[in-house]
Design a protein around this motif. Structure first.
Motif, PDB file in Angstrom:
ATOM      1  N   PRO A  34       0.835  -1.200   0.000  1.00 44.06           N
ATOM      2  CA  PRO A  34       0.000   0.000   0.000  1.00 44.06           C
ATOM      3  C   PRO A  34       0.872   1.253   0.000  1.00 44.06           C
ATOM      4  O   PRO A  34       1.974   1.257   0.527  1.00 44.06           O
ATOM      5  N   ARG A  35       0.356   2.310  -0.599  1.00 39.99           N
ATOM      6  CA  ARG A  35       1.125   3.545  -0.655  1.00 39.99           C
ATOM      7  C   ARG A  35       1.345   4.132   0.736  1.00 39.99           C
ATOM      8  O   ARG A  35       2.366   4.699   1.033  1.00 39.99           O
ATOM      9  N   SER A  36       0.364   3.998   1.581  1.00 35.33           N
ATOM     10  CA  SER A  36       0.532   4.468   2.961  1.00 35.33           C
ATOM     11  C   SER A  36      -0.215   3.516   3.872  1.00 35.33           C
ATOM     12  O   SER A  36      -1.431   3.434   3.824  1.00 35.33           O
ATOM     13  N   ALA A  37       0.538   2.766   4.653  1.00 37.04           N
ATOM     14  CA  ALA A  37      -0.063   1.800   5.558  1.00 37.04           C
ATOM     15  C   ALA A  37       0.314   2.156   6.981  1.00 37.04           C
ATOM     16  O   ALA A  37       1.458   2.479   7.267  1.00 37.04           O
ATOM     17  N   ALA A  38      -0.659   2.118   7.856  1.00 35.62           N
ATOM     18  CA  ALA A  38      -0.390   2.429   9.252  1.00 35.62           C
ATOM     19  C   ALA A  38       0.372   1.283   9.889  1.00 35.62           C
ATOM     20  O   ALA A  38       0.030   0.122   9.695  1.00 35.62           O
ATOM     21  N   LEU A 103      11.335   3.258  13.560  1.00 35.82           N
ATOM     22  CA  LEU A 103      10.927   1.939  13.102  1.00 35.82           C
ATOM     23  C   LEU A 103      11.118   1.745  11.599  1.00 35.82           C
ATOM     24  O   LEU A 103      10.898   0.651  11.093  1.00 35.82           O
ATOM     25  N   SER A 104      11.503   2.805  10.889  1.00 37.87           N
ATOM     26  CA  SER A 104      11.788   2.687   9.471  1.00 37.87           C
ATOM     27  C   SER A 104      13.245   2.279   9.328  1.00 37.87           C
ATOM     28  O   SER A 104      14.131   3.102   9.093  1.00 37.87           O
ATOM     29  N   ILE A 105      13.511   0.977   9.501  1.00 43.53           N
ATOM     30  CA  ILE A 105      14.876   0.456   9.558  1.00 43.53           C
ATOM     31  C   ILE A 105      15.213  -0.205   8.231  1.00 43.53           C
ATOM     32  O   ILE A 105      14.516  -1.125   7.785  1.00 43.53           O
ATOM     33  N   ALA A 106      16.281   0.259   7.587  1.00 47.61           N
ATOM     34  CA  ALA A 106      16.643  -0.230   6.261  1.00 47.61           C
ATOM     35  C   ALA A 106      17.582  -1.424   6.353  1.00 47.61           C
ATOM     36  O   ALA A 106      18.433  -1.506   7.246  1.00 47.61           O
ATOM     37  N   LEU A 147       5.162  -1.236   8.066  1.00 47.51           N
ATOM     38  CA  LEU A 147       4.553  -0.862   6.791  1.00 47.51           C
ATOM     39  C   LEU A 147       3.161  -1.459   6.634  1.00 47.51           C
ATOM     40  O   LEU A 147       2.596  -1.440   5.546  1.00 47.51           O
ATOM     41  N   GLY A 148       2.613  -1.977   7.715  1.00 45.63           N
ATOM     42  CA  GLY A 148       1.280  -2.565   7.681  1.00 45.63           C
ATOM     43  C   GLY A 148       1.319  -4.084   7.609  1.00 45.63           C
ATOM     44  O   GLY A 148       2.287  -4.677   7.135  1.00 45.63           O
ATOM     45  N   GLY A 328      13.602  -1.551   0.834  1.00 49.06           N
ATOM     46  CA  GLY A 328      14.490  -2.355   1.656  1.00 49.06           C
ATOM     47  C   GLY A 328      14.257  -2.232   3.145  1.00 49.06           C
ATOM     48  O   GLY A 328      15.086  -2.699   3.923  1.00 49.06           O
ATOM     49  N   ARG A 329      13.148  -1.655   3.546  1.00 50.99           N
ATOM     50  CA  ARG A 329      12.890  -1.488   4.972  1.00 50.99           C
ATOM     51  C   ARG A 329      12.280  -2.747   5.571  1.00 50.99           C
ATOM     52  O   ARG A 329      11.613  -3.521   4.892  1.00 50.99           O
ATOM     53  N   ALA A 330      12.496  -2.920   6.862  1.00 48.90           N
ATOM     54  CA  ALA A 330      11.951  -4.086   7.566  1.00 48.90           C
ATOM     55  C   ALA A 330      10.430  -4.056   7.540  1.00 48.90           C
ATOM     56  O   ALA A 330       9.816  -3.012   7.763  1.00 48.90           O
TER      57      ALA A 330
END
Length: 343
Positions: A34-38, A103-106, A147-148, A328-330
């Motif tokens: 999704p383009r934007s996922a909670a 939490l945006s860990i690459a 990323l949902g 490439g994010r977790a």
């Protein structure tokens, strides 16, 4: 309990996903990202890592492992800057991967040795105060899908990368060992121990399974510390026959550092690729163990650990598209509270 495959498999530990990456993984494709996922987050009191199914290749199973370990997928590895200062021995950066609010860990990407075999340091070293054998308690404290949930398989949402049955708040106890490297000790290097990866991996996987899940582990650190082979029994716990299956683990990157202000604090990380081969199928999983340990007193260590699950950058299927969309994010983060007592 460590950044080795024992903790994710990691320990796939470590250490880190082996317990759920098998030929029985679902073969359907996940929906587009999704383009934007909670982000979805689960804590105490409040869910198979991404895997790729493929038919046996005419190249042969061994060749499949060689290709999947690095070369075919290296071109899609995230750029080095995506993981910031990974590989520089930056304690604060490594600690933030283990306990930070971000939490945006690459995915740190493949180390130079994984791509070219020329890195001078292919082993992860631990501080001297971790030497010896430990009784390790690991408690799943939370799980997060940044990323949902749509990007995470059902069995990962239900349990963890270590076990489909693992629940938040559940404690698992196993032994772990770290052995000294005498040459480094003589030189006065503070990081002078290595994980007994074979022992740690078997101990952790068997503890999570509740039975002897591992038939044998082949690991020769003097020859190649970046590769480990795990073979599974041909009989299940109920004595029913099982098809032959094995997992090749490739430790593709690593970093570690002791705090300059507190030598009793240590942070580390390892990146794993697990290739599990069964009859007519291959499953691939990427994961990272990020750990922060503190020596509280002689014979007692407390720590925090994250088991991060990444999508696999397969260039020839939908999963490659999803990987690029996630940059490439977790897609799943499992957080553990660790307590180690010397035995």
């Amino acid at each position: 309990s460590s950044c080795s495959s024992s903790s994710s498999l990691s320990s796939c530990s470590s250490s880190s996903s082996l317990s759920s990456c098998s030929s029985s993984s679902p073969g359907f494709l996940l929906p587009p990202a999704p383009r934007s996922a909670a982000p979805a987050r689960y804590r105490a009191g409040a869910a198979c890592p991404w895997s790729m199914q493929a038919e046996r290749s005419v190249l042969g199973r061994r060749r499949i492992c060689e290709l999947l370990s690095t070369s075919v997928l290296t071109s899609l590895a995230p750029p080095a800057q995506a993981a910031g200062r990974y590989g520089s021995g930056d304690f604060s950066f490594l600690a933030s991967r283990a306990v930070g609010a971000e939490l945006s860990i690459a995915n740190p990407g493949f180390g130079y040795d994984a791509c070219f075999g020329l890195c001078s340091e292919k082993q992860l070293y631990y501080p001297e105060w971790m030497e010896g054998e430990w009784s390790t308690s690991s408690v799943l404290s939370s799980k997060i899908f940044p990323l949902g949930e749509e990007l995470v398989y059902r069995n990962l949402r239900k349990g963890s990368a270590r076990s489909e049955q693992e629940a938040i708040g559940q404690e698992t106890i196993f032994r772990s060992k770290y052995v000294p490297v005498e040459e480094k000790k003589r030189r006065g290097n503070k990081l002078c121990a290595i994980a007994d990866r074979s022992f740690n991996t078997a101990a952790m996987l068997n503890a999570y399974a509740g039975y002897s899940r591992i038939s044998s582990i082949k690991y020769e650190p003097a020859r190649d510390p970046t590769r480990m082979l795990i073979e599974y029994p041909l009989l299940g716990p109920d004595m029913r026959p099982l098809p032959p299956k094995r997992t090749e683990v490739f430790i593709n990157n690593r970093d570690a550092a002791i705090s300059s202000s507190s030598p009793s604090s240590f942070a580390c990380s390892e990146l794993f690729r697990a290739v599990t081969i069964g009859p007519g199928s291959v499953a691939v999983a990427d994961s990272e163990n990020a750990c922060l340990y503190t020596l509280e007193k002689e014979g007692q260590i407390r720590g925090r650990q994250r088991n991060l699950v990444y999508l696999v950058p397969n260039p020839n299927s939908k999963e490659g598209d999803l990987y690029m969309q996630t940059k490439g994010r977790a897609v799943a983060i499992y957080e553990y509270a660790i307590e180690m007592k010397r035995v």
